[in-house]
Design a protein around this motif. Structure first.
Motif: not given
Length: 325
Positions: A29-42, A57-61
């Motif tokens: 698949c082609d994957v677009l990963c979206v996260d605002n890093y509140f609990t996720g981590a690079r 992509m850094r983004h808040d849902v």
């Protein structure tokens, strides 16, 4: 020519999201990963950054997102009590506004959309084990309600979009999951016990430790995600995904102490409010519909999880002592 499916994963830099991104890339698949890093981590997805089919992509849902995609996995939301109680209003917004925004995106692009719901929708259950027909027993004004009720409302929205707009939906109710890349300070029982044992600190057990949980290894859960998403359209869920093997919290503490070779003692503390006394999934629906059931035994999963935390804590110690450049 093979056309790659374009898949959006919200919360893609989190514990579960990073493993899902990895799996989807392996599946072509082609994957677009979206996260605002509140609990996720690079650090969870750095090994994917060089993959030409991976985009970050850094983004808040809680804000709308305008992209093109064929499938959406909506995993964005802090999932541990420490994190979701830190900013309960934002937790509720993430569940509800996030669901509305992702469902709106799915409606526009006609994408199939998956909701990572939770066993917490059952609250402190009066039915054991819990099956999907059980409506739950949740305190709507308690400290856990921002998460419990947020996820319950997200499920409502998914089914209303399905009925009102004919949207293709999948809803999975996730039971306790563990594995590498868990946040070391998320307050969850597996990460707590492992970090305390590796540090030689007392293991914190709330209550008398007789409350039960069922622990599913992350690889098993991700397999369940993909199978549910790929199932026929009429299989919408909600579907329990978890390991029906049931352990008391005290049993888990003793296993972790043994496997880490730790000399940690066990420190009993008062039980927090609204803490479920029993948690065990009935996975009959997943077994019969998807042919899915967990394969990784608790000790096998703990082995790799302990190894991950051992490396992580050493690295954190090196940084704090200035040993790393």
């Amino acid at each position: 020519m093979h056309i790659r499916k374009r898949v959006l994963v919200t919360g893609g830099a989190g514990f579960l999201g990073s493993f899902l991104c990895e799996r989807l890339l392996n599946d072509g698949c082609d994957v677009l990963c979206v996260d605002n890093y509140f609990t996720g981590a690079r650090r969870n997805i750095t090994h994917l950054l060089d993959n030409p089919y991976f985009e970050l992509m850094r983004h808040d849902v809680t804000f709308p997102l305008y992209v093109e995609c064929d499938e959406i996995y909506n995993l964005a939301c802090p999932a541990s009590p420490i994190h979701y109680q830190h900013d309960p209003v934002q937790t509720t917004k993430t569940s509800i506004h996030g669901a509305i925004n992702m469902l709106g995106l799915a409606k526009r692009t006609r994408a199939k959309i998956f909701q990572a719901s939770t066993s917490e929708v059952y609250g402190d259950p009066e039915v054991h084990p819990q099956n999907e027909a059980y409506w739950g027993r949740v305190n709507p004004i308690g400290r856990r309600a921002c998460y419990d009720e947020g996820k319950r409302c997200a499920e409502t929205l998914f089914f209303d979009y399905h009925r009102q707009h004919g949207l293709g939906i999948k809803v999975a109710r996730i039971f306790n999951t563990y594995g590498p890349r868990m946040h070391p300070n998320d307050g969850r029982v597996v990460s707590n016990f492992i970090t305390q044992a590796l540090r030689g600190k007392p293991i914190t057990v709330y209550g008398d430790g007789s409350q039960t949980r069922s622990f599913c290894y992350v690889d098993d859960l991700i397999e369940g995600f993909v199978r549910l998403m790929d199932a026929p359209d009429e299989v919408t869920g909600p579907m329990n995904l978890g390991n029906p093997g049931e352990f008391t919290i005290l049993e888990l503490a003793e296993i972790v102490i043994e496997m880490t070779g730790s000399r940690s003692s066990i420190d009993f503390k008062p039980l927090p409010g609204d803490d479920p006394t029993q948690r065990k999934p009935d996975i009959t629906f997943a077994r019969e519909t998807l042919g899915w059931e967990p394969r990784v035994a608790l000790r096998d999963g703990l082995k790799s999880t302990i190894a991950y935390f051992d490396d992580l804590l050493r690295e954190m110690d090196d940084i704090s002592l200035g040993r790393l450049n």
